[in-house]
Design a protein around this motif. Structure first.
Motif, short mmCIF file in Angstrom:
data_model
loop_
_atom_site.label_atom_id
_atom_site.label_comp_id
_atom_site.label_asym_id
_atom_site.label_seq_id
_atom_site.Cartn_x
_atom_site.Cartn_y
_atom_site.Cartn_z
N TRP A 35 47.09 49.46 49.01
CA TRP A 35 45.88 49.78 48.27
C TRP A 35 44.75 48.85 48.67
O TRP A 35 44.92 47.64 48.79
N SER A 36 43.56 49.43 48.89
CA SER A 36 42.36 48.61 49.07
C SER A 36 41.40 48.97 47.96
O SER A 36 41.34 50.11 47.53
N ARG A 37 40.61 47.99 47.52
CA ARG A 37 39.81 48.15 46.31
C ARG A 37 38.69 49.16 46.50
O ARG A 37 37.76 48.94 47.27
N PRO A 38 38.73 50.32 45.79
CA PRO A 38 37.61 51.27 45.84
C PRO A 38 36.39 50.69 45.12
O PRO A 38 36.50 49.75 44.32
N GLU A 39 35.23 51.26 45.37
CA GLU A 39 34.00 50.77 44.76
C GLU A 39 34.01 50.93 43.24
O GLU A 39 33.39 50.15 42.52
N ARG A 40 34.72 51.95 42.74
CA ARG A 40 34.72 52.20 41.30
C ARG A 40 35.52 51.15 40.52
O ARG A 40 35.41 51.06 39.30
N VAL A 41 36.35 50.34 41.23
CA VAL A 41 37.18 49.35 40.57
C VAL A 41 36.38 48.06 40.38
O VAL A 41 35.56 47.68 41.21
N LEU A 42 36.62 47.38 39.27
CA LEU A 42 35.92 46.12 39.00
C LEU A 42 36.19 45.10 40.10
O LEU A 42 37.33 44.92 40.54
N SER A 43 35.14 44.46 40.55
CA SER A 43 35.26 43.41 41.57
C SER A 43 35.39 42.05 40.90
O SER A 43 35.23 41.91 39.68
N LEU A 44 35.64 41.03 41.73
CA LEU A 44 35.71 39.68 41.19
C LEU A 44 34.36 39.27 40.60
O LEU A 44 34.30 38.62 39.55
N CYS A 45 33.27 39.68 41.26
CA CYS A 45 31.93 39.36 40.72
C CYS A 45 31.72 40.02 39.36
O CYS A 45 31.14 39.41 38.45
N ARG A 47 34.00 40.73 37.23
CA ARG A 47 34.83 40.01 36.26
C ARG A 47 34.22 38.65 35.91
O ARG A 47 34.36 38.18 34.77
N GLU A 48 33.55 38.04 36.86
CA GLU A 48 32.83 36.79 36.56
C GLU A 48 31.74 37.03 35.53
O GLU A 48 31.54 36.23 34.59
N GLU A 49 31.01 38.13 35.68
CA GLU A 49 29.96 38.47 34.73
C GLU A 49 30.54 38.73 33.34
O GLU A 49 29.96 38.35 32.32
N ILE A 50 31.70 39.43 33.32
CA ILE A 50 32.35 39.68 32.04
C ILE A 50 32.76 38.36 31.39
O ILE A 50 32.54 38.14 30.19
N SER A 51 33.34 37.45 32.19
CA SER A 51 33.78 36.16 31.66
C SER A 51 32.60 35.37 31.09
O SER A 51 32.69 34.78 30.01
N SER A 75 36.00 47.00 27.71
CA SER A 75 36.87 46.73 26.56
C SER A 75 38.34 46.69 26.99
O SER A 75 39.08 45.78 26.60
N ARG A 76 38.75 47.65 27.82
CA ARG A 76 40.14 47.66 28.29
C ARG A 76 40.44 46.46 29.17
O ARG A 76 41.52 45.87 29.11
N GLU A 77 39.48 46.08 30.01
CA GLU A 77 39.65 44.93 30.90
C GLU A 77 39.88 43.66 30.11
O GLU A 77 40.80 42.87 30.41
N VAL A 78 39.09 43.44 29.07
CA VAL A 78 39.22 42.21 28.27
C VAL A 78 40.51 42.24 27.47
O VAL A 78 41.26 41.24 27.42
N ALA A 79 40.82 43.39 26.86
CA ALA A 79 42.03 43.49 26.05
C ALA A 79 43.29 43.30 26.88
O ALA A 79 44.27 42.70 26.42
N ALA A 80 43.28 43.79 28.12
CA ALA A 80 44.47 43.70 28.97
C ALA A 80 44.69 42.29 29.51
O ALA A 80 45.76 42.00 30.07
N GLY A 82 44.21 39.24 27.70
CA GLY A 82 44.29 38.20 26.69
C GLY A 82 43.22 38.22 25.63
O GLY A 82 43.24 37.38 24.72
N GLY A 83 42.23 39.12 25.74
CA GLY A 83 41.18 39.16 24.74
C GLY A 83 40.06 38.17 25.02
O GLY A 83 40.07 37.45 26.03
N ARG A 84 39.10 38.13 24.13
CA ARG A 84 37.92 37.27 24.32
C ARG A 84 38.28 35.80 24.51
O ARG A 84 37.71 35.11 25.35
N GLY A 85 39.23 35.32 23.74
CA GLY A 85 39.53 33.89 23.78
C GLY A 85 40.27 33.44 25.02
O GLY A 85 40.23 32.26 25.37
N ALA A 86 40.92 34.36 25.72
CA ALA A 86 41.76 33.97 26.86
C ALA A 86 41.31 34.56 28.19
O ALA A 86 41.91 34.27 29.23
N TYR A 87 40.26 35.38 28.19
CA TYR A 87 39.86 36.07 29.42
C TYR A 87 39.36 35.09 30.48
O TYR A 87 38.49 34.26 30.22
N ARG A 88 39.92 35.19 31.70
CA ARG A 88 39.48 34.39 32.84
C ARG A 88 39.37 35.32 34.04
O ARG A 88 40.31 36.06 34.38
#
Length: 364
Positions: A35-45, A47-51, A75-80, A82-88
């Motif tokens: 698998w290679s990351r499609p554009e529709r999938v969240l990138s590391l950048c 996820r940094e913005e979400i964090s 919402s699904r990304e954060v919940a999967a 660890g939630g707000r307190g544990a998201y990295r």
């Protein structure tokens, strides 16, 4: 091209073939690829913005709007993770990569006791969806013993993920190793004096009142033998009717009357049938049994949806091309009992027998 992340539709366009051809070639060996990351999938950048947003106390909807993403995705990304307190961000991205990496060992191959239980239920002719629900009830606190119905299908259909024995495909409802669309039924003749389904009491539609049945015939090899099938709409309880003398109107009416009289009177209200001439004796049947008969519109099998579905399940026991003349009423009762013991999703995973027995107890 697939390995670079292009979808099957785009690959088909570039190669000049059909999308299904691309799918068959891609799945010819093991059905999985790196698998290679499609554009529709969240990138590391992303996820940094979400964090950062979570750390700053912003709402998930606001973070999603800034990313140009759906709020449910964030919402699904954060919940999967660890939630707000544990998201990295880095840990979440690594986890996503691990989950997406292909090939990976199928769960059925990794957990032998799960595979053994799934195979046992398949051999009892449970459907994959019934198996999934049954395991959830049997092992509610053991994730290793829970599996989705789609994973079971993939293990049977895709050779490279075949943790289950390939011959178990015969235990599926269709007996096929590939999914295929259903065809339509042929035209049936009209019957003198029939009452159309549009005149059927409204209480039949919502299935709240028991005693309303749907019926049809299953035909054997070259149409030379037949079995009657009856399904109660509220409980999906099945009754099979032997018709050794043929499917004339008189033969069918007499056999159905005998079955109807074995039921409590409160469970003998209506019978919905298609426009097959085997029910030409419907008027006499109604007089003898007390059951009103209604007929479906032409080419409308969905008006007897419970019966159509049941007939499909029964083909596991009576494959097309089978000579049905050798089955006695006792044989049919045994097969009906097996089908009535299977859990049904529409009944909250109760079996039709359990639901029907409850009705009989309340009407006794």
């Amino acid at each position: 091209m697939l390995a670079t992340g292009l979808g099957a539709v785009e690959v088909a366009r570039r190669v000049g073939c059909g999308r299904k051809s691309v799918w068959r070639i891609a799945h010819a060996d093991d059905g999985v690829r790196e698998w290679s990351r499609p554009e529709r999938v969240l990138s590391l950048c992303d996820r940094e913005e979400i964090s950062r947003g979570v750390g700053a106390g912003r709402s998930l909807r606001e973070i999603a709007r800034q990313l140009g993403r759906s709020a449910s995705t964030v919402s699904r990304e954060v919940a999967a993770n660890g939630g707000r307190g544990a998201y990295r961000a880095v840990e979440a991205d690594r986890r996503a990569g691990d989950q997406a990496r292909r090939p990976k060992q199928a769960k059925l191959a990794a957990v032998p006791r799960l595979r053994e239980r799934v195979e046992e239920l398949l051999e009892e002719w449970y459907s994959p969806e019934q198996i999934s629900a049954t395991l959830l009830l049997e092992f509610p606190h053991d994730p290793d013993m829970q599996i989705s119905h789609e994973t079971i299908y993939q293990s049977l259909y895709v050779q490279g993920r075949g943790a289950l024995r390939k011959e178990l495909t015969r235990c599926l409802r269709t007996g096929r190793a590939r999914r295929k669309p259903h065809g339509s039924r042929s035209t049936r003749g009209r019957i003198v004096g029939m009452v159309n389904i549009s005149e059927r009491p409204a209480e039949v539609d919502d299935r709240a009142v028991p005693g309303h049945w749907e019926g049809d015939l299953i035909l054997g090899k070259a149409g030379g033998s037949q079995i009657g099938t009856l399904v109660e709409r509220t409980t999906r309880f099945v009754m099979l009717v032997a018709l050794p003398g043929g499917r004339t109107a008189e033969e069918v009416a007499d056999a159905l009357v005998e079955q109807a009289k074995a039921l409590p009177e409160a469970l003998r209200r209506t019978l919905t049938w298609d426009q097959g001439t085997e029910m030409a004796g419907h008027a006499q049947f109604s007089i003898d049994s007390g059951v009103d008969v209604y007929f479906c519109d032409p080419h409308s099998p969905w008006q007897r949806g419970s019966n159509e579905n049941t007939n499909g399940l029964l083909r596991q026991y009576f494959p097309k091309g089978t000579d049905l003349s050798g089955y006695t009423q006792a044989d049919l009762n045994t097969i009906a009992d097996k089908l009535n013991q299977r859990p049904r999703k529409t009944l909250g995973w109760m079996s039709p027998s359990q639901a029907f027995n409850q009705l009989v107890a309340t009407t006794a």
